[in-house]
Design a protein around this motif. Structure first.
Motif, PDB file in Angstrom:
ATOM      1  N   GLU A   6       0.838  -1.214   0.000  1.00 33.58           N
ATOM      2  CA  GLU A   6       0.000   0.000   0.000  1.00 33.58           C
ATOM      3  C   GLU A   6       0.869   1.258   0.000  1.00 33.58           C
ATOM      4  O   GLU A   6       0.561   2.236  -0.683  1.00 33.58           O
ATOM      5  N   GLU A   7       1.963   1.223   0.765  1.00 35.85           N
ATOM      6  CA  GLU A   7       2.878   2.370   0.805  1.00 35.85           C
ATOM      7  C   GLU A   7       3.560   2.578  -0.547  1.00 35.85           C
ATOM      8  O   GLU A   7       3.744   3.718  -0.982  1.00 35.85           O
ATOM      9  N   LEU A   8       3.924   1.479  -1.216  1.00 29.70           N
ATOM     10  CA  LEU A   8       4.523   1.594  -2.553  1.00 29.70           C
ATOM     11  C   LEU A   8       3.538   2.242  -3.521  1.00 29.70           C
ATOM     12  O   LEU A   8       3.920   3.080  -4.337  1.00 29.70           O
ATOM     13  N   ALA A   9       2.278   1.848  -3.425  1.00 32.80           N
ATOM     14  CA  ALA A   9       1.262   2.433  -4.307  1.00 32.80           C
ATOM     15  C   ALA A   9       1.232   3.951  -4.129  1.00 32.80           C
ATOM     16  O   ALA A   9       1.178   4.698  -5.112  1.00 32.80           O
ATOM     17  N   ALA A  10       1.304   4.401  -2.894  1.00 30.41           N
ATOM     18  CA  ALA A  10       1.284   5.847  -2.631  1.00 30.41           C
ATOM     19  C   ALA A  10       2.507   6.531  -3.233  1.00 30.41           C
ATOM     20  O   ALA A  10       2.409   7.629  -3.794  1.00 30.41           O
TER      21      ALA A  10
ATOM     22  N   ARG B 134       3.917 -13.305  -4.508  1.00 29.34           N
ATOM     23  CA  ARG B 134       4.421 -12.184  -3.704  1.00 29.34           C
ATOM     24  C   ARG B 134       4.750 -10.969  -4.568  1.00 29.34           C
ATOM     25  O   ARG B 134       4.598  -9.841  -4.128  1.00 29.34           O
ATOM     26  N   ALA B 135       5.180 -11.195  -5.798  1.00 23.23           N
ATOM     27  CA  ALA B 135       5.465 -10.079  -6.710  1.00 23.23           C
ATOM     28  C   ALA B 135       4.166  -9.421  -7.167  1.00 23.23           C
ATOM     29  O   ALA B 135       4.032  -8.193  -7.148  1.00 23.23           O
ATOM     30  N   VAL B 136       3.202 -10.227  -7.559  1.00 21.34           N
ATOM     31  CA  VAL B 136       1.923  -9.693  -8.026  1.00 21.34           C
ATOM     32  C   VAL B 136       1.230  -8.918  -6.905  1.00 21.34           C
ATOM     33  O   VAL B 136       0.718  -7.813  -7.120  1.00 21.34           O
ATOM     34  N   ARG B 137       1.229  -9.479  -5.703  1.00 23.57           N
ATOM     35  CA  ARG B 137       0.568  -8.818  -4.565  1.00 23.57           C
ATOM     36  C   ARG B 137       1.282  -7.524  -4.182  1.00 23.57           C
ATOM     37  O   ARG B 137       0.669  -6.611  -3.638  1.00 23.57           O
ATOM     38  N   THR B 138       2.556  -7.431  -4.469  1.00 23.76           N
ATOM     39  CA  THR B 138       3.309  -6.210  -4.185  1.00 23.76           C
ATOM     40  C   THR B 138       2.806  -5.042  -5.021  1.00 23.76           C
ATOM     41  O   THR B 138       2.705  -3.916  -4.531  1.00 23.76           O
ATOM     42  N   ILE B 139       2.463  -5.294  -6.264  1.00 23.05           N
ATOM     43  CA  ILE B 139       2.122  -4.198  -7.174  1.00 23.05           C
ATOM     44  C   ILE B 139       0.621  -4.061  -7.424  1.00 23.05           C
ATOM     45  O   ILE B 139       0.168  -3.066  -7.988  1.00 23.05           O
ATOM     46  N   LYS B 140      -0.166  -5.024  -6.989  1.00 20.17           N
ATOM     47  CA  LYS B 140      -1.612  -4.987  -7.243  1.00 20.17           C
ATOM     48  C   LYS B 140      -2.300  -3.743  -6.684  1.00 20.17           C
ATOM     49  O   LYS B 140      -3.148  -3.165  -7.381  1.00 20.17           O
TER      50      LYS B 140
ATOM     51  N   LYS C 239       6.382   5.196 -21.219  1.00 21.78           N
ATOM     52  CA  LYS C 239       7.460   6.058 -20.740  1.00 21.78           C
ATOM     53  C   LYS C 239       7.875   5.749 -19.308  1.00 21.78           C
ATOM     54  O   LYS C 239       9.019   5.977 -18.927  1.00 21.78           O
ATOM     55  N   ASN C 240       6.945   5.267 -18.496  1.00 24.30           N
ATOM     56  CA  ASN C 240       7.206   5.037 -17.071  1.00 24.30           C
ATOM     57  C   ASN C 240       6.758   3.624 -16.709  1.00 24.30           C
ATOM     58  O   ASN C 240       5.568   3.377 -16.511  1.00 24.30           O
ATOM     59  N   ILE C 241       7.724   2.745 -16.647  1.00 21.32           N
ATOM     60  CA  ILE C 241       7.477   1.306 -16.565  1.00 21.32           C
ATOM     61  C   ILE C 241       7.917   0.772 -15.205  1.00 21.32           C
ATOM     62  O   ILE C 241       8.999   1.117 -14.714  1.00 21.32           O
ATOM     63  N   ILE C 242       7.089  -0.088 -14.636  1.00 20.21           N
ATOM     64  CA  ILE C 242       7.470  -0.781 -13.404  1.00 20.21           C
ATOM     65  C   ILE C 242       7.743  -2.232 -13.747  1.00 20.21           C
ATOM     66  O   ILE C 242       6.979  -2.866 -14.481  1.00 20.21           O
TER      67      ILE C 242
ATOM     68  N   LEU D 274      -1.257  -0.687  -6.459  1.00 22.72           N
ATOM     69  CA  LEU D 274      -1.008   0.411  -7.400  1.00 22.72           C
ATOM     70  C   LEU D 274      -1.755   0.172  -8.705  1.00 22.72           C
ATOM     71  O   LEU D 274      -2.405   1.082  -9.226  1.00 22.72           O
ATOM     72  N   ALA D 275      -1.664  -1.029  -9.240  1.00 23.00           N
ATOM     73  CA  ALA D 275      -2.335  -1.336 -10.503  1.00 23.00           C
ATOM     74  C   ALA D 275      -3.833  -1.083 -10.389  1.00 23.00           C
ATOM     75  O   ALA D 275      -4.441  -0.502 -11.301  1.00 23.00           O
ATOM     76  N   ASP D 276      -4.421  -1.498  -9.280  1.00 20.83           N
ATOM     77  CA  ASP D 276      -5.855  -1.286  -9.083  1.00 20.83           C
ATOM     78  C   ASP D 276      -6.185   0.201  -9.029  1.00 20.83           C
ATOM     79  O   ASP D 276      -7.158   0.652  -9.642  1.00 20.83           O
ATOM     80  N   GLN D 277      -5.378   0.973  -8.315  1.00 20.08           N
ATOM     81  CA  GLN D 277      -5.639   2.418  -8.206  1.00 20.08           C
ATOM     82  C   GLN D 277      -5.480   3.129  -9.546  1.00 20.08           C
ATOM     83  O   GLN D 277      -6.201   4.078  -9.842  1.00 20.08           O
ATOM     84  N   LEU D 278      -4.527   2.662 -10.357  1.00 14.22           N
ATOM     85  CA  LEU D 278      -4.281   3.298 -11.657  1.00 14.22           C
ATOM     86  C   LEU D 278      -5.161   2.729 -12.765  1.00 14.22           C
ATOM     87  O   LEU D 278      -5.226   3.305 -13.861  1.00 14.22           O
TER      88      LEU D 278
END
Length: 180
Positions: free
Chosen positions: A30-34, A51-57, A127-130, A59-63
């Motif tokens: 959640e902090e990474l998403a912010a 664990r990788a997918v859950r790390t970025i989910k 342009k901005n890739i994770i 942010l992906a959901d918010q965007l």
């Protein structure tokens, strides 16, 4: 200019492909998403490990961006056998990039698959890739661009960890921007 943000997954409950995040890891995600909400992220590539997918989910959901899973971002297999001296064996693979243990892959092989993901990402319009992956593979990815990176830098990685690679030409400027 293209920006690639390389993220090591948040704290996890184990090493298996289906291992999820700890409670702390969920908060870290959640902090990474912010942190990334204002970075104009337009592409997210991730290891298929849970664990990788859950790390970025978060942010992906918010965007409203789909997480593209890429098996080439899965963690490197050092060996198919369990060895009590695995840490020493790992250290040797940073000195000899072609060293390959039974059932595993060499540093060069792992590095090549990680770099192929980044190269493909760089030719996209984004342009901005994770890119979300795992410690050993990330250290090898970074080593490709900066040969000084090795075993000690791998040991210093945290969960999560974030590196910003700014590409103006072929060689990026690498900056560590976030570590737990």
């Amino acid at each position: 200019m293209k920006n690639v943000y390389v993220i090591r997954h948040c704290k996890a409950v184990g090493q298996a492909p289906d291992a999820g995040l700890t409670e702390s890891g969920v908060r870290q995600a959640e902090e990474l998403a912010a942190i990334f909400m204002d970075k104009e992220i337009d592409c997210i590539l991730s290891s298929p490990y849970e664990r990788a997918v859950r790390t970025i989910k978060p942010l992906a959901d918010q965007l409203g961006i789909e997480v593209e899973l890429d098996h080439r971002l899965a963690e490197r297999v050092l060996s198919s056998e369990n060895h009590p001296e695995w840490l020493d064996r790992l250290r040797y693979t940073y000195d000899d990039l072609d060293l390959c243990y039974e059932g595993g892959e060499s540093s060069n092989t792992a590095m090549s698959r990680a770099i192929s993901v980044v190269r493909e990402a760089l030719i996209r319009e984004n342009k901005n890739i994770i890119v979300v992956s795992h410690g050993n593979l990330i250290s090898l990815l970074l080593k490709y661009f900066d040969n000084r990176i090795g075993f000690e830098e791998w040991e210093a990685l945290s969960n999560p960890d974030v590196f910003h690679l700014s590409f103006i030409e072929n060689a990026p400027v690498i900056r560590r921007i976030c570590a737990e």
